[in-house]
Scaffold this motif. Sequence first.
Motif, short mmCIF file in Angstrom:
data_model
loop_
_atom_site.label_atom_id
_atom_site.label_comp_id
_atom_site.label_asym_id
_atom_site.label_seq_id
_atom_site.Cartn_x
_atom_site.Cartn_y
_atom_site.Cartn_z
N PHE A 143 16.97 10.54 13.53
CA PHE A 143 17.01 9.20 12.92
C PHE A 143 15.59 8.72 12.65
O PHE A 143 14.69 8.91 13.48
N GLN A 144 15.41 8.05 11.52
CA GLN A 144 14.08 7.61 11.09
C GLN A 144 14.06 6.11 10.80
O GLN A 144 15.03 5.40 11.01
N ALA B 75 0.83 -1.20 0.00
CA ALA B 75 0.00 0.00 0.00
C ALA B 75 0.87 1.26 0.00
O ALA B 75 0.53 2.26 -0.65
N LYS B 76 2.00 1.20 0.70
CA LYS B 76 2.91 2.36 0.72
C LYS B 76 3.62 2.52 -0.62
O LYS B 76 3.76 3.63 -1.12
N ASP C 242 7.77 8.52 0.86
CA ASP C 242 6.53 8.20 1.58
C ASP C 242 6.66 8.44 3.08
O ASP C 242 5.83 9.10 3.68
N GLU C 243 7.73 7.90 3.69
CA GLU C 243 7.84 8.03 5.15
C GLU C 243 7.96 9.49 5.57
O GLU C 243 7.26 9.94 6.49
N TYR D 299 5.11 11.85 3.15
CA TYR D 299 3.67 11.61 3.37
C TYR D 299 3.37 11.37 4.84
O TYR D 299 2.63 12.13 5.46
N GLU D 300 3.93 10.32 5.42
CA GLU D 300 3.57 9.95 6.79
C GLU D 300 4.02 11.00 7.81
O GLU D 300 3.23 11.42 8.66
N SER D 301 5.28 11.41 7.73
CA SER D 301 5.77 12.41 8.69
C SER D 301 5.10 13.76 8.46
O SER D 301 4.82 14.49 9.42
#
Length: 326
Positions: free
Chosen positions: A234-235, A62-63, A279-280, A283-285
């Motif tokens: 850091f992610q 989905a991501k 994305d991370e 979009y998400e962050s």
Amino acid sequence: MPANPAVLLIQLGTPDAPTPAALKPYLRQFLGDPRVIEAPRWRWWFILNFFILPTRPAQSAAKYQRIWNQQTGSPLLHITRLQTEALQRLFPDIPVRFGMQIGNPPVAEVVRELIDKGVDRLIVLPMYPQYSATTTASAFDVLFHALMRERRVPALRIIPPYYSHPAYIDAVSALIYDELMKLPAEPEHYLLSFHGIPVKYVERGDPYPEHVRETTRLLLEKLQWPTGRWTQTFQSLFGRDLWLQPYTDDTLRSLAGKGIKRVFVATPGFTTDCLETIDEIGYESREMFRHAGGETLQRCPCLNDHPAWIRALQTLILEEGKGWLS
């Protein structure tokens, strides 16, 4: 006989499609790498196959669907191809190829192709500026495993970690300057977000955080961001272990809570845009920051095929190829 050198870029890899069916073998190989997950193999095999692989491929698919381009497919694959083509134009007399640790084209196939073409000297460029066993050493494992199956093994030169190399620092700085010039308003806070690793890996000797700190120090010398208006984070956390801190999302949430509305996030450790950046972060962050009270999260693209980065790659290759490249 004349020497026949070649250049090989090694990148992590990408699934063939943004589908659960394509993600399952990709995740099995990635998460099955003992460099990535340091745990007793029998226990991790059980966790991976019975708890992670039944559900995570659909979640990851989905991501990937959010970042997949209908014309060019995987961003990481497409951009790596652009990087390779740009370098091939700068080195027209030798083959320049790329191989993936996971997925296609596999490093082993590319190495076999180069050897079949008569290549006897190979300059290898891992696309990881900061060394970590989870990335750089894993790339070496894939390369050496491929060479173990070959009768004619070329001479090797591997470009060392370039986290402090002036060409890399200059390229990241140029990219950030270019992106900041496009903004309608100056950010209130800047983040340099790097991929995290578990703290226990560092305790076992991984030098990754030292490399990150040095990269950050050198970038700040160039960027001259005011004290108190930047944070290195850091992610991409995974699992329940303690990872290197501060965490990117926690920092963004805290900044929003302090009334910061506009942030700029660069990801210097990623040389190519991928799921973790597009994305991370993008979009998400960004959604998390907005929900926490922020307004604008500007994601800086990765180095990709920025002209300064292509020139930096050329410099790294020429330095390591002295005596091999005319």
